[in-house]
Design a protein around this motif. Structure first.
Motif, short mmCIF file in Angstrom:
data_model
loop_
_atom_site.label_atom_id
_atom_site.label_comp_id
_atom_site.label_asym_id
_atom_site.label_seq_id
_atom_site.Cartn_x
_atom_site.Cartn_y
_atom_site.Cartn_z
N GLU A 202 2.75 3.75 -12.62
CA GLU A 202 1.86 4.51 -13.46
C GLU A 202 1.20 5.49 -12.56
N GLN A 203 0.90 6.77 -12.47
CA GLN A 203 0.45 7.74 -11.55
C GLN A 203 -0.82 7.40 -10.87
N ASP A 204 -1.64 6.69 -11.74
CA ASP A 204 -3.13 6.22 -11.07
C ASP A 204 -2.87 5.25 -10.13
N GLU A 205 -1.96 4.39 -10.18
CA GLU A 205 -1.67 3.18 -9.28
C GLU A 205 -1.49 3.82 -8.09
N LYS B 99 -3.27 3.89 -4.14
CA LYS B 99 -2.59 3.71 -3.30
C LYS B 99 -2.44 4.47 -2.09
N ARG B 100 -2.34 5.96 -2.41
CA ARG B 100 -2.17 6.93 -1.71
C ARG B 100 -3.78 7.09 -0.70
N PHE C 206 0.76 -1.27 -0.12
CA PHE C 206 0.00 -0.01 -0.09
C PHE C 206 0.95 1.19 0.10
N LEU C 207 2.27 1.11 0.03
CA LEU C 207 3.04 2.21 -0.11
C LEU C 207 3.39 2.67 -1.35
N PRO C 208 2.76 4.10 -1.88
CA PRO C 208 3.34 4.42 -3.09
C PRO C 208 4.53 4.14 -3.49
#
Ligand code: C2E
Ligand code: MG
Ligand code: MG
Length: 249
Positions: A178-181, A185-186, A171-173
């Motif tokens: 990819e920005q979306d992913e 997560k954030r 769950f850590l960015p």
């Protein structure tokens, strides 16, 4: 096990307020024929039988032995967590067995945390609940490990008196996806932390590797972390240097 080939490595947990050591997780390493074997190679094998339970008790015993020695040597102590496999769920005597070991070394229960993972079936769920309740009644801390992967249900959080929720590293960015992913997560991280804390649980993030992740955790009010950014799992002698550092701050 008989040859004491399994060793306890300690991975520090830190508070992000001042980066001080405030706990550690005991992780198993197998020194075999001069080679260091990692858990992913032997834990699944031991989990096919009850052998994993023996390993877990061996780890707990070695942790208690270290804690007792550190106390006798006048070192400051921190809470140490030990992993308990799901295979223990069928064991009616689990809590008694843990108590027997911890009390034999005279370790205050508040210095021991048990890390358990989520379950997959109804029967296991009921057994896990009884175990979590029993450990808490004895004054041990209990953490739900790897939260968010696998089958974690919200009932697991609602129905059991966990003390700590360990958020899985997935769950850590990562900053390079990819920005979306990362954005997804954030959002999830923020709400998992918020939910856990509003329910009175302590949150810790595991697998923290970058300063950026620390910033995100702090922004979301999560001040406990464990990961390579701070330390890898350390052999006991190196961990003792970290413990000694507590006195100099
Ligand atoms: P776990 O309990 O979730 O432990 C955390 C794992 O993440 C450890 O792997 C640790 O070395 C690794 N890790 C820590 N920080 C980072 C990081 O920043 N990045 C990355 N990528 N990884 C990080 P390890 O030591 O290989 O252990 C793997 C798993 O094996 C553990 O996952 C636990 O489920 C199991 N395990 C280890 N020791 C024991 C034991 O004594 N008993 C039982 N039942 N299971 C154990
Ligand atoms: Mg763990
Ligand atoms: Mg974990």
């Amino acid at each position: 096990l008989r040859n004491e080939e399994f060793m306890v490595y300690y991975q520090p947990k830190v508070t992000l307020k001042n980066y001080r050591l405030n706990g550690a997780e005991a992780l198993c390493r197998w020194k075999h024929n001069g080679e260091m074997v990692l858990p992913y190679r032997f834990i699944p094998v031991l989990e096919q039988s009850n052998m994993i339970c023996e390993l877990d008790f061996y780890m707990l015993e070695h942790v208690c032995r270290d804690l007792k020695r550190w106390r006798d040597e006048g070192r400051e102590l921190v809470k140490i967590s030990v992993n308990l496999s799901r295979v223990h769920l069928g064991d009616m005597d689990l809590v008694e067995h843990v108590l027997e070991i911890v009390d034999r070394y005279g370790i205050p229960h508040s210095y021991i945390e048990l890390e358990l993972t989520e379950t997959t079936t109804d029967v296991d769920f009921r057994e896990l609940k009884q175990i979590v309740i029993a450990f808490r009644m004895q004054g041990f801390s209990v953490a739900v490990d790897d939260f968010g992967v696998g089958y974690s249900s919200l009932n697991l959080i609602r129905e059991m008196p966990w003390k700590v929720l360990k958020i899985d590293k997935s769950f850590l960015p990562e900053g390079n996806e990819e920005q979306d992913e990362d954005e997804q997560k954030r959002v999830m991280l923020k709400h998992i932390i918020g939910m856990a804390q509003n329910l009175g649980l302590e949150c810790i993030a595991e697998g923290v590797e970058t300063a950026e992740q620390v910033t995100i955790l702090k922004e979301n009010n999560c001040y406990h972390a464990q990961g390579y950014l701070f330390d890898k799992p350390l052999p006991v002698a190196e961990f003792e240097i970290r413990l000694d550092g507590l006195k100099n701050v």
